[in-house]
Design an enzyme around this catalytic site. Structure first.
Site, PDB file in Angstrom:
ATOM      1  N   GLY A  15      23.173  40.002  31.363  1.00 57.57           N
ATOM      2  CA  GLY A  15      23.358  41.199  32.189  1.00 57.57           C
ATOM      3  C   GLY A  15      22.924  42.450  31.446  1.00 57.57           C
ATOM      4  NE  ARG A  76      23.514  36.626  34.498  1.00 55.43           N
ATOM      5  CZ  ARG A  76      24.249  37.436  33.737  1.00 55.43           C
ATOM      6  NH1 ARG A  76      24.428  37.171  32.472  1.00 55.43           N
ATOM      7  NH2 ARG A  76      24.819  38.507  34.240  1.00 55.43           N
ATOM      8  CG  ASP A 107      29.806  35.176  26.537  1.00 55.06           C
ATOM      9  OD1 ASP A 107      28.980  35.602  27.378  1.00 55.06           O
ATOM     10  OD2 ASP A 107      30.804  34.504  26.838  1.00 55.06           O
ATOM     11  CB  THR A 130      28.280  42.416  27.471  1.00 59.48           C
ATOM     12  OG1 THR A 130      29.135  42.200  28.603  1.00 59.48           O
ATOM     13  CG2 THR A 130      29.098  42.195  26.215  1.00 59.48           C
ATOM     14  CG  ASP A 132      31.498  41.418  30.903  1.00 60.10           C
ATOM     15  OD1 ASP A 132      31.438  42.255  31.816  1.00 60.10           O
ATOM     16  OD2 ASP A 132      30.940  40.307  30.960  1.00 60.10           O
ATOM     17  CG  ASP A 134      32.800  39.144  27.145  1.00 63.57           C
ATOM     18  OD1 ASP A 134      31.931  39.746  26.490  1.00 63.57           O
ATOM     19  OD2 ASP A 134      32.522  38.292  28.002  1.00 63.57           O
ATOM     20  NE  ARG A 176      29.786  36.667  32.256  1.00 63.15           N
ATOM     21  CZ  ARG A 176      28.783  36.240  33.005  1.00 63.15           C
ATOM     22  NH1 ARG A 176      28.887  35.139  33.673  1.00 63.15           N
ATOM     23  NH2 ARG A 176      27.669  36.908  33.060  1.00 63.15           N
ATOM     24  CD  GLN A 259      32.371  47.528  37.736  1.00 58.81           C
ATOM     25  OE1 GLN A 259      33.272  47.335  36.946  1.00 58.81           O
ATOM     26  NE2 GLN A 259      32.083  46.665  38.697  1.00 58.81           N
ATOM     27  NE  ARG A 260      24.738  44.176  34.692  1.00 59.74           N
ATOM     28  CZ  ARG A 260      24.639  43.004  35.320  1.00 59.74           C
ATOM     29  NH1 ARG A 260      25.717  42.288  35.546  1.00 59.74           N
ATOM     30  NH2 ARG A 260      23.484  42.558  35.699  1.00 59.74           N
TER      31      ARG A 260
END
Ligand code: F6P
Length: 327
Positions: A15, A76, A107, A130, A132, A134, A176, A259-260
């Site tokens: 992403g 991806r 990730d 990212t 995220d 995460d 995610r 949001q991205r």
């Protein structure tokens, strides 16, 4: 001993995240500054397989620090998950004389990098990018701060309607399976609660919230929901509330891909620039299979296997801040 690498490739994968361009710029200029040639690889691992590779000079990355998205495009790529795909990718690297890679992504991208690096013994350094946030062993990832600010601005607008109509809003954000975006944007926007996957495995957060009487002192409320099969998402939660508490006027907003995008915040530009420069230093120092992290404002090297371990715990302190400040 220094590595003597003469030529690297840089790619963005997974992403997109605001600040990726600032990272590409810093990697490119960091390499050229150190006498290393740089190739931009388009569309992530896909471009490595389809040979969409072009040499970058300092001006290839001019005027991009302020742009969201990624000038290298991203994808991806399922083919890279196969041995055959990675073999073609390696051949293409060799054709261009690319000896090492800087992979900018989340990730999934770093997991791919770890496999490729050990399979072909290629030095690869990862930059965590990212929204995220995460990844393990880094305080923040590139893009997270901008996304938080984007969500906060959207929430400030939703609050006007929530207040005027005395409504209960469920606002779903990305992440995610990681609750950091939801939790910190709840704090930043003065929301009543955040429903996040790290907690709802153990207890029914929605029932708890309502039983505690979260509407006792307020006529409108905003609840952040992290997208995840664990939370069930904002629509499911709203349906449950509508059935069990028909007195509430419930609405849902899914913030989605807005949001991205957007121009990266100062923090993300600085983080991306620091990490980009650090990635070249890491390659010169003979590092391989490490992600550049940031801890207490210091650059760190984190082995891929540690960075991608799904063990990032949610901060108890942040949860407490939200609980206290939303009474
Ligand atoms: O990993 C970044 C992310 O934005 C996640 O928060 C989200 O689940 C996913 O990507 C969405 O992916 P796509 O853009 O492919 O729909």
């Amino acid at each position: 001993m220094d590595s003597n690498i003469k030529c690297i490739g840089v790619l963005t994968s997974g992403g997109d995240a605001p600040g990726m361009n600032a990272a590409i710029r810093a990697v490119t200029r960091g390499a050229i500054f150190n006498g290393i040639r740089v190739f931009g690889i388009y569309r992530g691992y896909k471009g490595l397989i389809t040979n969409e590779i072009e040499e970058f000079k300092t001006n290839s990355v001019s005027n991009i620090i302020q742009q969201g998205g990624t000038i290298l495009k991203t994808a991806r790529c399922d083919e890279f998950k196969t041995k055959e795909g990675r073999a073609i990718a390696y051949e293409n690297m060799q054709k261009h004389g690319i000896e090492a890679l800087v992979v900018i992504g989340g990730d999934g991208s770093l997991t791919g990098a770890a496999i490729f690096s050990s399979e072909y013994n290629i030095p690869i350094v990862g930059l965590p990018a990212t929204i995220d946030n995460d990844l393990n062993a880094t305080d923040v990832t590139i893009g997270y701060d901008t996304a938080l600010n984007t969500i906060m601005e959207a929430m400030d607008k939703i609050r006007d309607t929530a207040t005027s109509h005395e409504r209960l809003f469920f606002i779903e954000v990305m992440g995610r399976n990681c609750g950091y975006l939801a939790l910190n944007s709840a704090i930043a926007s003065g929301a009543e609660a955040a429903i996040i996957p790290e907690i709802s495995m153990e207890k029914d957060q929605l029932a708890e919230l309502i039983e505690q009487g979260f509407r006792k002192s307020k006529s409108s409320s905003m609840v952040l929901v992290a997208e995840s099969p664990v939370t069930g998402g904002a629509y499911n939660l709203a349906e449950r509330v509508k059935k069990q508490y028909p007195q509430y006027d419930v609405r849902v907003t899914i913030l989605g891909h807005l949001q991205r995008g957007g121009t990266p915040s100062a923090q993300d530009r600085i983080l991306a620039s620091r990490m980009g420069v650090a990635s070249i230093q890491a390659l010169i120092e003979n590092q391989r299979s490490v992600m550049i992290g940031i801890r207490e404002n210091e650059i760190t090297y984190v082995p891929f296997r540690r960075a991608i371990k799904k063990e990032r715990a949610i901060s108890e302190e942040l949860l407490e801040v939200l609980r206290i400040s939303s009474i």
